[in-house]
Design a protein around this motif. Sequence first.
Motif, short mmCIF file in Angstrom:
data_model
loop_
_atom_site.label_atom_id
_atom_site.label_comp_id
_atom_site.label_asym_id
_atom_site.label_seq_id
_atom_site.Cartn_x
_atom_site.Cartn_y
_atom_site.Cartn_z
N LEU B 116 43.63 60.11 -24.34
CA LEU B 116 44.01 58.60 -24.10
C LEU B 116 44.16 57.83 -25.22
CD1 LEU B 116 41.34 58.57 -21.03
CD2 LEU B 116 43.59 58.27 -20.96
N LEU B 117 43.48 58.07 -26.45
CA LEU B 117 43.74 57.13 -27.64
C LEU B 117 44.93 57.52 -28.21
CD1 LEU B 117 40.02 57.18 -28.72
CD2 LEU B 117 41.12 55.41 -27.75
N ARG B 118 45.17 58.73 -28.31
CA ARG B 118 46.46 59.11 -29.15
C ARG B 118 47.57 59.12 -28.21
NH1 ARG B 118 45.41 63.92 -33.02
NH2 ARG B 118 47.81 63.90 -33.17
N GLY B 119 47.56 59.62 -26.89
CA GLY B 119 48.74 59.59 -26.13
C GLY B 119 49.13 61.17 -25.89
N GLN B 120 49.43 61.55 -24.84
CA GLN B 120 49.98 62.83 -24.39
C GLN B 120 51.24 62.71 -23.29
OE1 GLN B 120 49.29 65.97 -25.47
NE2 GLN B 120 47.64 65.57 -26.82
N LEU B 121 52.12 61.84 -23.86
CA LEU B 121 53.19 61.60 -22.90
C LEU B 121 53.85 62.82 -22.06
CD1 LEU B 121 55.09 59.38 -21.73
CD2 LEU B 121 56.53 59.85 -23.61
N TYR B 122 54.05 64.09 -22.99
CA TYR B 122 54.60 65.34 -22.55
C TYR B 122 53.81 65.77 -21.30
CZ TYR B 122 56.82 65.02 -26.79
OH TYR B 122 57.62 64.43 -28.00
N PHE B 123 52.57 65.63 -21.01
CA PHE B 123 51.56 66.09 -19.85
C PHE B 123 51.93 64.91 -18.70
CE2 PHE B 123 49.83 68.17 -23.42
CZ PHE B 123 50.23 69.44 -23.21
N SER B 124 52.76 64.17 -18.75
CA SER B 124 53.01 63.13 -17.48
C SER B 124 53.32 63.89 -16.51
CB SER B 124 53.98 61.87 -17.94
OG SER B 124 53.63 61.30 -18.97
N HIS B 125 52.69 63.46 -15.42
CA HIS B 125 53.23 64.03 -14.10
C HIS B 125 53.85 63.16 -13.13
CE1 HIS B 125 49.66 62.44 -11.96
NE2 HIS B 125 48.85 62.69 -13.14
N PRO B 126 54.31 63.64 -12.06
CA PRO B 126 55.07 62.63 -10.96
C PRO B 126 54.32 61.52 -10.56
CG PRO B 126 55.68 65.18 -10.52
CD PRO B 126 54.33 65.04 -11.70
N GLY B 127 53.22 61.79 -10.54
CA GLY B 127 52.29 60.68 -10.10
C GLY B 127 52.46 59.31 -11.04
N HIS B 128 52.54 59.76 -12.39
CA HIS B 128 52.64 58.93 -13.34
C HIS B 128 54.17 58.12 -13.20
CE1 HIS B 128 49.64 61.17 -15.90
NE2 HIS B 128 48.96 60.21 -15.23
N LEU B 129 54.79 59.11 -13.04
CA LEU B 129 56.41 58.49 -12.93
C LEU B 129 56.37 57.47 -11.65
CD1 LEU B 129 59.30 58.60 -13.76
CD2 LEU B 129 59.59 60.57 -12.56
N VAL B 130 55.93 58.10 -10.55
CA VAL B 130 56.02 57.22 -9.41
C VAL B 130 55.47 55.91 -9.73
CG1 VAL B 130 55.24 56.93 -6.91
CG2 VAL B 130 56.23 58.97 -7.82
N SER B 131 54.34 55.81 -10.30
CA SER B 131 53.80 54.50 -10.66
C SER B 131 54.39 53.82 -11.52
CB SER B 131 52.03 54.87 -11.39
OG SER B 131 51.40 55.78 -10.33
N ALA B 132 54.99 54.12 -12.45
CA ALA B 132 55.87 53.67 -13.59
C ALA B 132 56.85 52.87 -12.96
CB ALA B 132 56.11 54.48 -14.79
N PHE B 133 57.63 53.87 -12.09
CA PHE B 133 58.62 53.11 -11.40
C PHE B 133 58.16 51.93 -10.38
CE2 PHE B 133 61.99 56.82 -11.28
CZ PHE B 133 62.44 56.46 -12.67
N GLY B 134 57.05 52.31 -9.66
CA GLY B 134 56.65 51.14 -8.90
C GLY B 134 56.30 49.81 -9.70
N LEU B 135 55.52 49.87 -10.77
CA LEU B 135 55.21 48.87 -11.56
C LEU B 135 56.44 48.08 -11.95
CD1 LEU B 135 53.05 47.45 -12.78
CD2 LEU B 135 53.10 48.83 -15.05
N ILE B 136 57.44 48.85 -12.42
CA ILE B 136 58.62 48.16 -13.01
C ILE B 136 59.48 47.39 -11.76
CG2 ILE B 136 60.55 49.84 -12.84
CD1 ILE B 136 61.29 49.21 -15.67
N GLY B 137 59.25 48.26 -10.70
CA GLY B 137 60.05 47.43 -9.53
C GLY B 137 59.42 46.29 -9.01
N VAL B 138 57.99 46.18 -8.81
CA VAL B 138 57.10 44.77 -8.62
C VAL B 138 57.53 43.89 -9.81
CG1 VAL B 138 54.93 44.15 -8.62
CG2 VAL B 138 55.36 46.22 -7.45
N LEU B 139 57.49 44.39 -11.02
CA LEU B 139 57.83 43.33 -12.06
C LEU B 139 59.07 42.71 -11.96
CD1 LEU B 139 56.16 42.46 -14.67
CD2 LEU B 139 57.44 44.22 -16.01
N VAL B 140 60.15 43.62 -11.74
CA VAL B 140 61.40 42.72 -11.55
C VAL B 140 61.59 42.02 -10.49
CG1 VAL B 140 63.81 43.29 -11.08
CG2 VAL B 140 62.73 44.64 -12.66
#
Lengths: 193, 262
Positions: B116-140
């Motif tokens: 969490l402090l250094r980051g592990q992007l490669y271990f992102s799972h589909p839940g992260h992706l859906v959340s990130a897409f959702g956030l960008i949709g709300v933002l736009v």
Amino acid sequence: MPPEPSAGALITLEEVTVGYTGPVAGPVSFTVHAGEVLGLGGANGVGKSTLLRAITGTARVHSGAIRRMPGLRISHHQQRPARPPELPLLGHELLRLLDADHVREPLAVIPLMDKPVRAMSGGQFQLLQTWACFAAPVDLILLDEPTNNLDSQAIATLSDLLHNLGEQRAVLLVSHEQQFLQEHCDRIVDLGT
Amino acid sequence: MSDWLLFDPMFRTAFLTGLSLAVTLSLIGAWLRMRDEWLAAFGLAQIAAAGGILSLPLGLPVLVTATVAAGTAALVRELIPHPDNSHYALMILIGWSAALVFAGNVPHGNVIGESLLRGQLYFSHPGHLVSAFGLIGVLVACLPWLQPHLLRERFFPDWYSANRIRAWPHRLLFGTLVVFAAVLGTVAMGAFPAFAMFFVPAWVAFALVRGWTAALCLSVALGVVAYVTAFIVAIVLDQPFGPTLVLLLAIMAGLRFLPRRN
């Protein structure tokens, strides 16, 4: 909720004492009518700016009442307007925030329209903010020391704005410059020393 | 071989999650800088990391505990009459120390704390992706409504109270967006890389361009370029993604010395 002011009045202050944790100014009473420029004078620290803030709801009314015309719209030019460092916002973008970009701007303001806020001098930013308050669709304009940092051309622009106010709107003008108040105000309320 | 990893389907989720966050964080970072609240993003990221570590003993998803922790911190900040950088600095200290204390006292806490402090992007799972897409949709979707409110409140802070207009809807929406962005950024990228993405692109963009829209566009463009470059460099050179991204953004900060357009 305080009752409405009398007919023709935009706002009425009745025996109002204002401040923050404790009282700073008052008690004071006056009414601002449409079409007039009312000056607020007095020594530094007497609470002129605090009185304006009480009208805008950011300072506390300790006693008395402030009565507003229903639907009263107010713009407030603060003594030290917020200017975030490095902000690339342009002059016309700032005016748009108050829906103040539909009115033909004075000559002194034209060069500021496409200039970033960060590149403006203190006086230029002051003038732009003042113009935004005038050009916004409001009934009552609160001006707090609007002559600060202004050169002679900008002060002349401000004078024109005050003299051509119209019958529908009013200005409540705070200034420590007694001569400016006397030249531009229909009435002056002295908050004392 | 590393070159082939770039096209491995396994990395697509991670890449797209990070790309979405690069857009979101750099855009929100511009608003935070305009409001002089950019340090708050680091405080929230640290608090989110601390909350994320508690997911193990509580048996809850990291996103949930991190969001609760960061949301609570944001709520406390709202209760402070005039929050400033001193309060945000305190938030950073609390978040950092809590994260390390939790990590030291929770089974496997060090592992998740490190990620969490250094980051592990490669271990992102589909839940992260859906959340990130959702956030960008709300933002736009919210951008046209939210942005004028945020700018107006900055330049004319008592406009809302003077005209008896409710300010809480746009404040609540912006606060919620910042919290979710900080949490997702921390969980997917790590606290430091997420903060770097909030901070650097807007800092550079504000110094270089004229006009608010141009600043937003450049901020997002810089964030995306830094992210894509870091993603490629980290895989090709077999380097950790989080520090690579932060280093690239730090180098990118040198662009501030380019001639400014006034």
